[in-house]
Motif scaffolding. Structure first.
Motif, PDB file in Angstrom:
ATOM      1  N   VAL A  59      17.411  58.132  47.789  1.00 34.66           N
ATOM      2  CA  VAL A  59      16.980  57.931  46.401  1.00 34.66           C
ATOM      3  C   VAL A  59      16.345  59.201  45.864  1.00 34.66           C
ATOM      4  O   VAL A  59      16.658  59.646  44.749  1.00 34.66           O
ATOM      5  CB  VAL A  59      15.999  56.746  46.282  1.00 34.66           C
ATOM      6  CG1 VAL A  59      15.393  56.670  44.886  1.00 34.66           C
ATOM      7  CG2 VAL A  59      16.710  55.443  46.627  1.00 34.66           C
ATOM      8  N   LEU A  60      15.457  59.804  46.642  1.00 36.25           N
ATOM      9  CA  LEU A  60      14.774  61.009  46.172  1.00 36.25           C
ATOM     10  C   LEU A  60      15.756  62.155  45.942  1.00 36.25           C
ATOM     11  O   LEU A  60      15.568  62.965  45.033  1.00 36.25           O
ATOM     12  CB  LEU A  60      13.681  61.424  47.158  1.00 36.25           C
ATOM     13  CG  LEU A  60      12.514  60.443  47.290  1.00 36.25           C
ATOM     14  CD1 LEU A  60      11.527  60.939  48.344  1.00 36.25           C
ATOM     15  CD2 LEU A  60      11.825  60.197  45.963  1.00 36.25           C
ATOM     16  N   SER A  61      16.810  62.218  46.733  1.00 36.87           N
ATOM     17  CA  SER A  61      17.791  63.294  46.550  1.00 36.87           C
ATOM     18  C   SER A  61      18.573  63.144  45.245  1.00 36.87           C
ATOM     19  O   SER A  61      19.156  64.111  44.763  1.00 36.87           O
ATOM     20  CB  SER A  61      18.750  63.357  47.739  1.00 36.87           C
ATOM     21  OG  SER A  61      19.631  62.246  47.720  1.00 36.87           O
ATOM     22  N   LEU A  62      18.594  61.956  44.682  1.00 31.25           N
ATOM     23  CA  LEU A  62      19.300  61.722  43.425  1.00 31.25           C
ATOM     24  C   LEU A  62      18.449  62.006  42.195  1.00 31.25           C
ATOM     25  O   LEU A  62      18.955  62.004  41.079  1.00 31.25           O
ATOM     26  CB  LEU A  62      19.795  60.266  43.363  1.00 31.25           C
ATOM     27  CG  LEU A  62      20.812  59.881  44.432  1.00 31.25           C
ATOM     28  CD1 LEU A  62      21.111  58.392  44.357  1.00 31.25           C
ATOM     29  CD2 LEU A  62      22.084  60.698  44.301  1.00 31.25           C
ATOM     30  N   LEU A  63      17.165  62.248  42.395  1.00 30.34           N
ATOM     31  CA  LEU A  63      16.288  62.526  41.260  1.00 30.34           C
ATOM     32  C   LEU A  63      16.614  63.872  40.637  1.00 30.34           C
ATOM     33  O   LEU A  63      16.953  64.826  41.348  1.00 30.34           O
ATOM     34  CB  LEU A  63      14.826  62.545  41.705  1.00 30.34           C
ATOM     35  CG  LEU A  63      14.185  61.215  42.041  1.00 30.34           C
ATOM     36  CD1 LEU A  63      12.782  61.447  42.579  1.00 30.34           C
ATOM     37  CD2 LEU A  63      14.145  60.313  40.833  1.00 30.34           C
ATOM     38  N   PRO A  64      16.471  63.964  39.333  1.00 35.56           N
ATOM     39  CA  PRO A  64      16.628  65.281  38.702  1.00 35.56           C
ATOM     40  C   PRO A  64      15.567  66.240  39.239  1.00 35.56           C
ATOM     41  O   PRO A  64      14.472  65.822  39.622  1.00 35.56           O
ATOM     42  CB  PRO A  64      16.387  64.994  37.215  1.00 35.56           C
ATOM     43  CG  PRO A  64      16.466  63.523  37.054  1.00 35.56           C
ATOM     44  CD  PRO A  64      16.172  62.907  38.383  1.00 35.56           C
ATOM     45  N   SER A  65      15.880  67.494  39.252  1.00 37.97           N
ATOM     46  CA  SER A  65      14.972  68.497  39.820  1.00 37.97           C
ATOM     47  C   SER A  65      13.656  68.615  39.063  1.00 37.97           C
ATOM     48  O   SER A  65      12.680  69.121  39.601  1.00 37.97           O
ATOM     49  CB  SER A  65      15.659  69.854  39.878  1.00 37.97           C
ATOM     50  OG  SER A  65      16.004  70.280  38.575  1.00 37.97           O
TER      51      SER A  65
END
Length: 127
Positions: A59-65
């Protein structure tokens, strides 16, 4: 947006998601909307405990930067009985993690803390 609005400091909102992807996803979406629609800076805080690492990291890897993340340190729950209900474990996890949350919040400039339901005791550190 005017130049003054671009140069103005953005309010920083810290969102605290209790363990479980079902809690993380809605707060991640709220963080994204606060940034996109209200110009806030957002940090999404998670717990290292009680969650399959691949779920949280996926999930965290899909967050915008532009959404910052932080993970609270692992805490010992050895004082709980082995047959403790999951709700008890979640509440105790939050309670045991409050010193780490307090340290994290002190290390940054925070305008608002948004905990999910299981993390309501974290509001005590917001003061």
């Amino acid at each position: 947006m005017t130049e003054d609005q671009r140069d103005a400091p953005r309010p920083h909102v810290v969102l605290l998601a209790s363990p479980g992807v079902g809690h993380l996803i809605p707060l991640a979406e709220l963080a994204r909307r606060l940034v996109d629609h209200h110009g806030a800076a957002a940090t999404l805080v998670t717990f290292a405990d009680l969650d399959a690492p691949y779920s949280r990291s996926a999930v965290l890897s899909l967050l915008p930067s532009f959404i910052a993340t932080a993970t609270l340190s692992v805490v010992s729950l050895d004082d709980l009985p082995a047959d403790a209900r999951v709700e008890t474990v979640l509440f105790e996890l939050v309670q045991h993690s409050l010193p780490y949350l307090r340290d994290l919040l002190r290390s940054m400039s925070v305008d608002a803390l948004v905990p999910d339901f299981f993390c309501f005791t974290a509001l005590s550190v917001a003061a």
